[in-house]
Design a protein around this motif. Structure first.
Motif, PDB file in Angstrom:
ATOM      1  N   MET A   1       0.775  -1.221  -0.007  1.00  0.00           N
ATOM      2  CA  MET A   1      -0.190  -0.058   0.067  1.00  0.00           C
ATOM      3  C   MET A   1       0.907   1.241   0.137  1.00  0.00           C
ATOM      4  N   LEU A   2       1.785   1.207   0.991  1.00  0.00           N
ATOM      5  CA  LEU A   2       2.755   2.446   0.792  1.00  0.00           C
ATOM      6  C   LEU A   2       3.475   2.583  -0.090  1.00  0.00           C
ATOM      7  N   ASP A   3       3.708   1.636  -0.825  1.00  0.00           N
ATOM      8  CA  ASP A   3       4.616   1.612  -1.924  1.00  0.00           C
ATOM      9  C   ASP A   3       3.913   2.429  -3.248  1.00  0.00           C
ATOM     10  N   LYS A   4       2.695   2.216  -3.149  1.00  0.00           N
ATOM     11  CA  LYS A   4       1.804   3.122  -4.063  1.00  0.00           C
ATOM     12  C   LYS A   4       1.672   4.623  -4.055  1.00  0.00           C
ATOM     13  N   LEU A   5       2.291   4.984  -2.904  1.00  0.00           N
ATOM     14  CA  LEU A   5       2.510   6.558  -2.270  1.00  0.00           C
ATOM     15  C   LEU A   5       4.025   7.113  -2.527  1.00  0.00           C
ATOM     16  N   LYS A   6       4.579   6.189  -3.226  1.00  0.00           N
ATOM     17  CA  LYS A   6       6.177   6.650  -3.565  1.00  0.00           C
ATOM     18  C   LYS A   6       6.075   7.064  -5.058  1.00  0.00           C
ATOM     19  N   ILE A   7       7.221   7.946  -4.973  1.00  0.00           N
ATOM     20  CA  ILE A   7       6.987   8.635  -6.677  1.00  0.00           C
ATOM     21  C   ILE A   7       8.377   8.206  -6.889  1.00  0.00           C
ATOM     22  N   ASN A   8       8.684   7.549  -8.168  1.00  0.00           N
ATOM     23  CA  ASN A   8       9.744   7.192  -8.708  1.00  0.00           C
ATOM     24  C   ASN A   8      10.873   8.358  -8.743  1.00  0.00           C
ATOM     25  N   LYS A   9      12.143   8.316  -8.419  1.00  0.00           N
ATOM     26  CA  LYS A   9      12.921   9.429  -8.255  1.00  0.00           C
ATOM     27  C   LYS A   9      13.352   9.924  -9.752  1.00  0.00           C
ATOM     28  N   ARG A  10      13.262   9.272 -10.753  1.00  0.00           N
ATOM     29  CA  ARG A  10      13.484   9.800 -12.201  1.00  0.00           C
ATOM     30  C   ARG A  10      12.230  10.482 -12.440  1.00  0.00           C
ATOM     31  N   LEU A  11      11.059  10.155 -12.120  1.00  0.00           N
ATOM     32  CA  LEU A  11      10.074  10.958 -12.378  1.00  0.00           C
ATOM     33  C   LEU A  11      10.130  12.266 -11.602  1.00  0.00           C
ATOM     34  N   LEU A  12      10.696  12.501 -10.297  1.00  0.00           N
ATOM     35  CA  LEU A  12      10.790  13.471  -9.486  1.00  0.00           C
ATOM     36  C   LEU A  12      11.696  14.571 -10.097  1.00  0.00           C
ATOM     37  N   LYS A  13      12.767  13.989 -11.011  1.00  0.00           N
ATOM     38  CA  LYS A  13      13.627  15.103 -11.365  1.00  0.00           C
ATOM     39  C   LYS A  13      13.074  15.885 -12.676  1.00  0.00           C
ATOM     40  N   GLU A  14      11.792  15.389 -12.977  1.00  0.00           N
ATOM     41  CA  GLU A  14      11.184  16.122 -14.039  1.00  0.00           C
ATOM     42  C   GLU A  14      10.061  17.427 -13.614  1.00  0.00           C
ATOM     43  N   ILE A  15       9.962  17.340 -12.146  1.00  0.00           N
ATOM     44  CA  ILE A  15       8.985  18.247 -11.863  1.00  0.00           C
ATOM     45  C   ILE A  15       9.496  19.764 -11.661  1.00  0.00           C
ATOM     46  N   ASP A  16       8.811  20.540 -11.934  1.00  0.00           N
ATOM     47  CA  ASP A  16       9.328  22.017 -11.879  1.00  0.00           C
ATOM     48  C   ASP A  16       9.061  22.378 -10.478  1.00  0.00           C
ATOM     49  N   PHE A  17      10.134  22.384  -9.951  1.00  0.00           N
ATOM     50  CA  PHE A  17       9.684  22.512  -8.535  1.00  0.00           C
ATOM     51  C   PHE A  17       9.500  24.123  -8.168  1.00  0.00           C
ATOM     52  N   SER A  18       9.955  25.100  -9.020  1.00  0.00           N
ATOM     53  CA  SER A  18       9.666  26.523  -8.887  1.00  0.00           C
ATOM     54  C   SER A  18       8.343  26.646  -8.692  1.00  0.00           C
ATOM     55  N   VAL A  19       7.361  25.970  -9.532  1.00  0.00           N
ATOM     56  CA  VAL A  19       5.862  26.079  -9.397  1.00  0.00           C
ATOM     57  C   VAL A  19       5.582  26.021  -8.076  1.00  0.00           C
ATOM     58  N   LEU A  20       6.151  24.976  -7.285  1.00  0.00           N
ATOM     59  CA  LEU A  20       5.722  24.522  -5.959  1.00  0.00           C
ATOM     60  C   LEU A  20       6.299  25.757  -4.916  1.00  0.00           C
ATOM     61  N   ILE A  21       7.451  26.136  -5.154  1.00  0.00           N
ATOM     62  CA  ILE A  21       8.149  27.031  -4.287  1.00  0.00           C
ATOM     63  C   ILE A  21       7.407  28.417  -4.265  1.00  0.00           C
ATOM     64  N   ASP A  65      -0.568   8.518 -12.027  1.00  0.00           N
ATOM     65  CA  ASP A  65      -0.298   8.964 -13.554  1.00  0.00           C
ATOM     66  C   ASP A  65      -1.447   9.578 -13.985  1.00  0.00           C
ATOM     67  N   TYR A  66      -1.284  10.900 -14.615  1.00  0.00           N
ATOM     68  CA  TYR A  66      -2.667  11.493 -14.842  1.00  0.00           C
ATOM     69  C   TYR A  66      -3.317  11.015 -16.078  1.00  0.00           C
ATOM     70  N   LEU A 358       1.557  19.725 -12.190  1.00  0.00           N
ATOM     71  CA  LEU A 358       2.798  19.249 -12.112  1.00  0.00           C
ATOM     72  C   LEU A 358       2.934  17.957 -12.447  1.00  0.00           C
ATOM     73  N   ASN A 359       1.832  16.919 -12.343  1.00  0.00           N
ATOM     74  CA  ASN A 359       1.654  15.778 -12.863  1.00  0.00           C
ATOM     75  C   ASN A 359       1.961  15.661 -14.234  1.00  0.00           C
ATOM     76  N   VAL A 360       1.395  16.593 -15.083  1.00  0.00           N
ATOM     77  CA  VAL A 360       1.532  16.659 -16.488  1.00  0.00           C
ATOM     78  C   VAL A 360       3.073  16.851 -16.544  1.00  0.00           C
ATOM     79  N   CYS A 361       3.729  17.768 -16.145  1.00  0.00           N
ATOM     80  CA  CYS A 361       5.039  18.204 -16.049  1.00  0.00           C
ATOM     81  C   CYS A 361       5.912  17.155 -16.076  1.00  0.00           C
TER      82      CYS A 361
END
Length: 369
Positions: A1-21, A65-66, A358-361
């Motif tokens: 169950m908890l594994d489903k709440l993890k985000i793959n590290k390769r996908l995390l690198k694609e996030i535009d963190f400036s939007v969140l900040i 996944d969107y 961000l999901n699309v990103c």
């Protein structure tokens, strides 16, 4: 169950963190202005709580996944419509002349805030199914049907502010999708006719009409229908270039500006932080909207692109309308300033929208591994 709440590290690198900040900075800045406007810690703490809940919602959305969300777009859309029907005809709570809230204990939610996200998802799914061919009559009228259902229910409340937001969401999506400009101008003309019909139908009460048109004659009835606008203009004007300083605004401190912590929070910014503070805030919004547009342009499919366009339209129009009404160039409606105004429904729906973008990103590349 908890594994489903993890985000793959390769996908995390694609996030535009400036939007969140940037989003977090705006909310924290908003919370400070809410603290000043209410002269108490209660709403300040609640706003920060909504921020934490909003970030949790973003994280949950990013784990899905969107394209999976796409499969539930129809369900999400009709769930939003159901909430609007429940609000309008069953358990809606009247506040400031509009039945826009469903009470839950001591709190309340605004269904239209979430229904507009359902509208974006539904239009995105349909346009994706149509492969962008929205000029075909059958496709166009299908989209119009799905756009009108929630908008009519919001008009019934009546919440003209949110109706306008939904209209410009649809307009932005149709324009970017390549709808014939003749149809768009025809739609705008139809809007004028629709507004005239609603205006004279009795749905909008006299005092609500006065509130909507008061910006046209700000010098009239300064202590009546124009009180809010008058006090807002005094506050913003008195802030000058650098502002009076945090918690030093007289209009704010003496509660001369009604709804200063919600719809009119920009008045607090103008009075206490001045032109410089207002420009910094607008710059943050400008960068945020620019990032939304950039993500839309790099999306791998119609569905992702239209989601981003819908969210961009929401933020852009809400920004123009809210700030415009505080300075007297737009009608006064109950539209909040995204991420700045106090309110759980507003903050959560904004972060849901940001989460979708961000999901699309993070999944914009056709091959991630």
């Amino acid at each position: 169950m908890l594994d489903k709440l993890k985000i793959n590290k390769r996908l995390l690198k694609e996030i535009d963190f400036s939007v969140l900040i940037i989003s977090i900075i705006i909310v924290v800045f908003g919370a400070l202005n809410i603290f000043s406007a209410t002269s108490g810690i209660k709403y300040f703490k609640l706003q920060l709580l909504w921020l934490l809940l909003g970030l949790a919602v973003v994280y949950i959305i990013l784990t899905i996944d969107y394209n999976v969300i796409r499969n539930y777009s129809t369900l999400i859309y009709w769930a939003g419509v159901f909430l609007l029907i429940l609000n309008d005809f069953v358990i809606g709570k009247v506040s400031k002349g509009a039945k826009s809230w469903i009470g839950i204990g001591s709190r309340a939610i605004q269904p239209s805030e979430f229904a507009k996200l359902g509208l974006i998802l539904m239009l995105a799914k349909k346009i994706d199914d149509m492969e962008g061919k929205i000029n075909e009559p059958k496709n166009f009228f299908t989209l119009v049907f799905y756009a009108l259902v929630p908008m009519v229910l919001i008009v019934i409340q009546p919440d003209m502010g949110m109706t306008m937001v939904c209209f410009f969401i649809v307009l932005g999506i149709f324009f970017i999708s390549g709808l014939d400009l003749k149809v768009i101008f025809g739609g705008l003309a139809s809007l004028v006719v629709f507004i005239a019909i609603v205006w004279n139908s009795g749905i909008i009460h006299d005092y609500q009409q006065q509130r909507l048109t008061s910006f046209l004659h700000p010098e009239k009835d300064a202590l009546g229908s124009n009180l809010q606008l008058t006090q807002s203009l005094i506050g913003i004007g008195s802030g000058g270039i650098l502002g009076k300083g945090f918690r030093k605004g007289t209009q704010t401190a003496l509660s001369f500006i009604p709804e200063a912590h919600t719809d009119f929070v920009f008045s607090v910014v103008g009075e206490e932080w001045g032109l410089v503070g207002a420009l910094v805030l607008l710059t943050l919004y400008g960068v945020l909207i620019y990032r939304f547009i950039k993500i839309a342009r790099t999306s791998k499919d119609w569905f992702g692109a239209i989601i981003c366009v819908g969210v961009t339209s929401t933020f852009l129009f809400s920004l123009i309308q809210n700030i415009g009404m505080t300075i007297g160039i737009m009608p006064i409606t109950g539209i909040t300033l995204p991420l700045m105004s106090y309110g759980g429904s507003s903050i959560l729906s904004s972060f849901m929208a940001i989460g979708l973008v961000l999901n699309v990103c993070m999944r914009r590349k056709k091959i991630n591994f």
